[in-house]
Motif scaffolding. Structure first.
Motif, PDB file in Angstrom:
ATOM      1  N   ILE A  50       0.947  -0.947  -0.296  1.00 20.06           N
ATOM      2  CA  ILE A  50      -0.225   0.529  -0.286  1.00 20.06           C
ATOM      3  C   ILE A  50       0.966   1.176  -0.554  1.00 20.06           C
ATOM      4  N   VAL A  51       0.729   1.782  -1.326  1.00 20.78           N
ATOM      5  CA  VAL A  51       1.396   2.891  -1.617  1.00 20.78           C
ATOM      6  C   VAL A  51       0.750   4.367  -0.808  1.00 20.78           C
ATOM      7  N   GLU A  52      -0.258   3.940  -0.945  1.00 17.50           N
ATOM      8  CA  GLU A  52      -1.203   5.246  -0.695  1.00 17.50           C
ATOM      9  C   GLU A  52      -3.007   4.598  -0.794  1.00 17.50           C
ATOM     10  N   GLY A  62      -3.518 -14.258   6.858  1.00 15.19           N
ATOM     11  CA  GLY A  62      -1.727 -14.525   6.476  1.00 15.19           C
ATOM     12  C   GLY A  62      -0.722 -13.599   6.556  1.00 15.19           C
ATOM     13  N   LEU A  63      -1.380 -12.404   7.244  1.00 11.01           N
ATOM     14  CA  LEU A  63      -0.678 -11.093   7.487  1.00 11.01           C
ATOM     15  C   LEU A  63      -0.738 -10.589   8.820  1.00 11.01           C
ATOM     16  N   GLU A  67       1.568  -5.794   9.041  1.00 12.87           N
ATOM     17  CA  GLU A  67       2.029  -6.293   8.281  1.00 12.87           C
ATOM     18  C   GLU A  67       0.961  -5.263   7.568  1.00 12.87           C
ATOM     19  N   ALA A  68       0.002  -5.902   7.981  1.00 15.31           N
ATOM     20  CA  ALA A  68      -1.779  -5.493   7.060  1.00 15.31           C
ATOM     21  C   ALA A  68      -1.978  -3.764   6.968  1.00 15.31           C
ATOM     22  N   GLU A  69      -1.072  -3.101   8.317  1.00 17.55           N
ATOM     23  CA  GLU A  69      -1.327  -1.369   7.880  1.00 17.55           C
ATOM     24  C   GLU A  69      -0.718  -1.147   6.050  1.00 17.55           C
ATOM     25  N   SER A  70       0.913  -2.313   5.669  1.00 19.26           N
ATOM     26  CA  SER A  70       1.139  -1.698   4.340  1.00 19.26           C
ATOM     27  C   SER A  70       1.140  -2.492   3.646  1.00 19.26           C
ATOM     28  N   TYR A  71       0.931  -3.606   3.709  1.00 18.00           N
ATOM     29  CA  TYR A  71       0.140  -4.536   2.238  1.00 18.00           C
ATOM     30  C   TYR A  71      -1.004  -5.201   2.372  1.00 18.00           C
ATOM     31  N   ALA A  72      -1.662  -4.918   1.306  1.00 16.58           N
ATOM     32  CA  ALA A  72      -2.638  -5.831   1.144  1.00 16.58           C
ATOM     33  C   ALA A  72      -3.220  -7.382   0.438  1.00 16.58           C
ATOM     34  N   LEU A  73      -3.821  -7.757   0.888  1.00 16.92           N
ATOM     35  CA  LEU A  73      -3.660  -9.152   0.283  1.00 16.92           C
ATOM     36  C   LEU A  73      -4.883  -8.891  -0.070  1.00 16.92           C
ATOM     37  N   THR A  74      -4.705  -8.947  -1.416  1.00 10.46           N
ATOM     38  CA  THR A  74      -5.725  -7.998  -2.678  1.00 10.46           C
ATOM     39  C   THR A  74      -7.563  -9.325  -2.774  1.00 10.46           C
ATOM     40  N   CYS A  75      -6.842 -10.054  -2.783  1.00 14.11           N
ATOM     41  CA  CYS A  75      -7.922 -11.239  -2.702  1.00 14.11           C
ATOM     42  C   CYS A  75      -9.092 -10.880  -1.040  1.00 14.11           C
ATOM     43  N   GLU A  89       4.486  -6.846  -4.637  1.00 11.79           N
ATOM     44  CA  GLU A  89       5.399  -6.388  -3.686  1.00 11.79           C
ATOM     45  C   GLU A  89       4.789  -6.906  -1.970  1.00 11.79           C
ATOM     46  N   TYR A  90       6.092  -8.049  -1.304  1.00 12.84           N
ATOM     47  CA  TYR A  90       5.375  -8.894  -0.685  1.00 12.84           C
ATOM     48  C   TYR A  90       6.089  -8.721   1.068  1.00 12.84           C
ATOM     49  N   PRO A  91       5.459  -8.973   2.477  1.00 11.02           N
ATOM     50  CA  PRO A  91       5.630  -8.504   3.344  1.00 11.02           C
ATOM     51  C   PRO A  91       6.998  -9.158   4.071  1.00 11.02           C
TER      52      PRO A  91
END
Ligand code: FES
Length: 111
Positions: A50-52, A62-63, A67-75, A89-91
Motif C-alpha cells: 500500500i503506497v497510498e 496471512g498477514l 504487515e496489514a498496515e503496509s500490505y494488502a492481500l488483494t483477494c 510486493e511481499y511483506p
C-alpha cells in the motif's frame, strides 16, 4: 456503496473498485495480471504494497497486524479510499521464507 480509484504504480493501470468488492476480483474483471492462489487470505501470493490509501481486510489471516498496515492481500482487501498499490510486493515475513526456500511449494505446483 462507494467507488474508489486504484492506481497500480509502475504499470500505469487504473481501475475503479467499490468498497463492497475485493481488489483481486476487480483486477480479474479488468484483465489485470494480479497474481493469486488460495483466494482465502492465507498464501500471500496476491500481496501488494500500500503506497497510498487505506483498505479493510479483516480476513487477511496471512498477514500480521503490523504487515496489514503496509500490505494488502488483494483477494481479501476492499478499498476504504482511493489507493496506490505496488503489485507483487511481499511483506517481510514471506520475503524471508522465500530467501530460505521455504515457500517454494506454491510456486512450483506444475501439473
Ligand atoms: S490469493 Fe492467497 S492470500 Fe490472496
Amino acid at each position: 456503496m462507494t467507488d474508489y480509484t486504484i492506481e497500480f504504480v509502475g504499470t500505469g493501470e487504473t481501475i475503479t473498485c467499490s468498497d463492497k468488492e475485493t481488489i483481486l476480483s476487480r483486477c480479474l474483471e479488468e484483465g489485470i495480471a494480479q497474481e493469486y492462489s488460495c483466494r482465502v487470505g492465507m498464501c500471500l501470493a496476491c500481496s501488494a504494497e500500500i503506497v497510498e490509501g487505506e483498505v479493510t481486510q479483516p480476513a487477511a489471516r496471512g498477514l500480521t497486524e503490523e504487515e496489514a498496515e503496509s500490505y494488502a492481500l488483494t483477494c481479501m482487501a476492499r478499498p476504504q479510499s482511493d489507493l496506490k498499490l505496488d503489485r507483487g510486493e511481499y511483506p517481510p515475513s514471506i520475503e524471508s521464507e522465500l530467501e530460505a526456500g521455504g515457500a517454494g511449494e506454491t510456486a512450483a505446483a506444475d501439473d
